[in-house]
Design a protein around this motif. Structure first.
Motif, short mmCIF file in Angstrom:
data_model
loop_
_atom_site.label_atom_id
_atom_site.label_comp_id
_atom_site.label_asym_id
_atom_site.label_seq_id
_atom_site.Cartn_x
_atom_site.Cartn_y
_atom_site.Cartn_z
N THR A 105 28.35 71.24 -42.72
CA THR A 105 29.47 70.31 -42.53
C THR A 105 30.79 71.07 -42.42
O THR A 105 31.61 70.80 -41.55
CB THR A 105 29.54 69.32 -43.72
OG1 THR A 105 28.28 68.67 -43.83
CG2 THR A 105 30.64 68.28 -43.51
N GLY A 106 30.97 72.06 -43.31
CA GLY A 106 32.19 72.86 -43.29
C GLY A 106 32.33 73.62 -42.00
O GLY A 106 33.42 73.69 -41.40
N PHE A 107 31.22 74.18 -41.52
CA PHE A 107 31.30 74.97 -40.29
C PHE A 107 31.57 74.06 -39.08
O PHE A 107 32.34 74.43 -38.20
CB PHE A 107 30.03 75.79 -40.07
CG PHE A 107 30.23 76.81 -38.98
CD1 PHE A 107 30.87 78.02 -39.24
CD2 PHE A 107 29.82 76.55 -37.68
CE1 PHE A 107 31.11 78.95 -38.23
CE2 PHE A 107 30.05 77.47 -36.66
CZ PHE A 107 30.70 78.68 -36.94
N GLU A 108 30.97 72.88 -39.06
CA GLU A 108 31.25 71.97 -37.94
C GLU A 108 32.73 71.54 -37.94
O GLU A 108 33.34 71.40 -36.88
CB GLU A 108 30.34 70.74 -38.00
CG GLU A 108 28.92 71.04 -37.59
CD GLU A 108 28.21 69.83 -37.01
OE1 GLU A 108 27.52 69.14 -37.77
OE2 GLU A 108 28.36 69.57 -35.80
N ARG A 109 33.30 71.34 -39.14
CA ARG A 109 34.74 71.01 -39.21
C ARG A 109 35.57 72.17 -38.68
O ARG A 109 36.56 71.98 -37.97
CB ARG A 109 35.15 70.69 -40.65
CG ARG A 109 34.79 69.27 -41.07
CD ARG A 109 35.81 68.67 -42.06
NE ARG A 109 36.63 69.65 -42.76
CZ ARG A 109 36.38 70.09 -44.00
NH1 ARG A 109 35.33 69.67 -44.66
NH2 ARG A 109 37.20 70.96 -44.55
N LEU A 110 35.16 73.38 -39.01
CA LEU A 110 35.88 74.56 -38.53
C LEU A 110 35.79 74.65 -37.00
O LEU A 110 36.79 74.96 -36.33
CB LEU A 110 35.30 75.82 -39.19
CG LEU A 110 35.94 77.15 -38.80
CD1 LEU A 110 37.43 77.19 -39.19
CD2 LEU A 110 35.20 78.32 -39.47
N ILE A 111 34.61 74.37 -36.46
CA ILE A 111 34.47 74.36 -34.99
C ILE A 111 35.49 73.39 -34.38
O ILE A 111 36.19 73.72 -33.43
CB ILE A 111 33.04 73.93 -34.55
CG1 ILE A 111 31.98 74.95 -34.98
CG2 ILE A 111 32.99 73.72 -33.03
CD1 ILE A 111 30.54 74.50 -34.71
N ASP A 112 35.57 72.19 -34.96
CA ASP A 112 36.46 71.17 -34.40
C ASP A 112 37.92 71.59 -34.50
O ASP A 112 38.70 71.40 -33.57
CB ASP A 112 36.24 69.83 -35.09
CG ASP A 112 34.90 69.22 -34.70
OD1 ASP A 112 34.48 69.42 -33.55
OD2 ASP A 112 34.28 68.56 -35.55
#
Ligand code: ATP
Ligand code: MG
Length: 302
Positions: free
Chosen positions: A37-44
């Motif tokens: 979840t944290g990495f997907e937020r960082l991608i966004d």
């Protein structure tokens, strides 16, 4: 002792991955999911692709789209189909009897209209093509899907069911190639934010059989696929955690996907292997995210 087995054992022992009895099929802990979840937020946050249309796919796709994609020509060894019982009472009795006797009960299963999605962008092209020509700025999509590939392995980074995040660009060749080029830089910067060591190298897809050798060479010679590699279970053979693919007009021709001017669209995609990236983080920073370097924690959870 094989390094891979050791890392998988540690992942099981820590509870980050949970054994299901099938190689490459794992349940995951809350901690593991928090990292994704944290990495997907960082991608966004990082992507800058603010105009991208967001689409989230289920793990299965329309079988006729799958057939049209040519996947069985290129990668029959990886595909998974969904088969279902469609029989009557008699057929049901047979099935139950076979199962009870420990015999093969699957022979009568019939192919359904769904196959397991092999890559997140496969269901996208026909859906977009059906809408008509692309607009003046082409197409830009932010997608995610569970993907299935029949490649059972003891390497925890080679799963049979895993999630792929992608950005997909459609349009004129120059725009599509520029998109891929930019992402090869952005991918490195993104991984630097979470302190992962990376290498980028040319790559090829595992095209099947003797005819596939030509396809592999062609893909490499034309620089159609690059991978961002991070050591996870081996330093000499680092793992592909992102890929950057230029399909030329392959999907444009396949699906009759057109630019605003009515020319065959070119496409490119950049893919993130979400479980692989999480595993890279656990491998490099330790199995407990609470103890990760503060800049990594800030980037992911800040
Ligand atoms: P590899 O060469 O390791 O098999 P790939 O070339 O098949 O990778 P792609 O088809 O480009 O990978 O898929 C996009 C991304 O999905 C990869 O960069 C990787 O991060 C992830 N991925 C691919 N296969 C798997 C798998 N079996 N398990 C987990 N993640 C995967
Ligand atoms: Mg592969």
């Amino acid at each position: 002792m094989d390094m891979q087995v050791t890392f998988l054992d540690r992942l099981f022992d820590s509870g980050l991955l949970i054994d299901t009895g099938v190689e490459g099929l794992y349940a995951r802990s809350g901690t593991f999911e928090d990292v994704i979840t944290g990495f997907e937020r960082l991608i966004d946050k990082f992507s800058g692709e603010t105009g991208a249309e967001v689409i989230r796919f289920p793990p299965g796709m329309n079988r006729s789209y799958f057939e049209g994609s040519g996947y069985m020509k290129n990668f029959p060894q990886l595909a998974g189909t969904v088969h279902c019982f469609c029989g009557d009472d008699l057929a049901h009795a047979d099935l139950i009897q076979c199962m009870a006797a420990g015999e093969d009960w699957t022979g009568g299963q019939k192919a359904s209209d769904i196959v397991l999605t092999p890559a997140a962008c496969y269901p996208l092209y026909p859906i977009v093509a059906k809408r008509g020509n692309l607009g003046p700025s082409g197409g830009l999509f932010n997608i995610q899907s569970y993907c299935f590939r029949h490649e059972p392995s003891m390497d925890p980074a080679r799963m049979q069911l895993f999630r792929m995040r992608e950005f997909v660009r459609m349009g004129k060749p120059a725009d599509v190639m520029a998109f891929r080029q930019e992402w090869m830089e952005k991918g490195k910067e993104l991984m630097a934010q979470v302190a992962l060591p990376v290498d980028i190298d040319v790559a090829n897809d595992p095209f099947f059989g003797r005819a596939g050798r030509l396809m592999k060479n062609n893909q490499r010679d034309q620089n159609l696929k690059f991978e961002l590699l991070i050591p996870i279970t081996s330093v000499s053979k680092p793992t592909a955690c992102m890929s950057f693919n230029y399909h030329q007009d392959h999907f444009g021709k396949t699906w009759d996907l057109k630019t605003v001017d009515g020319e065959t669209a070119h496409t490119a995609c950049v893919g993130f292997g979400l479980e692989r990236i999480a595993l890279a983080l656990f491998h490099h920073h330790g199995l407990d995210p609470k103890l990760w370097p503060s800049e990594v924690r800030d980037a992911l959870f800040g």
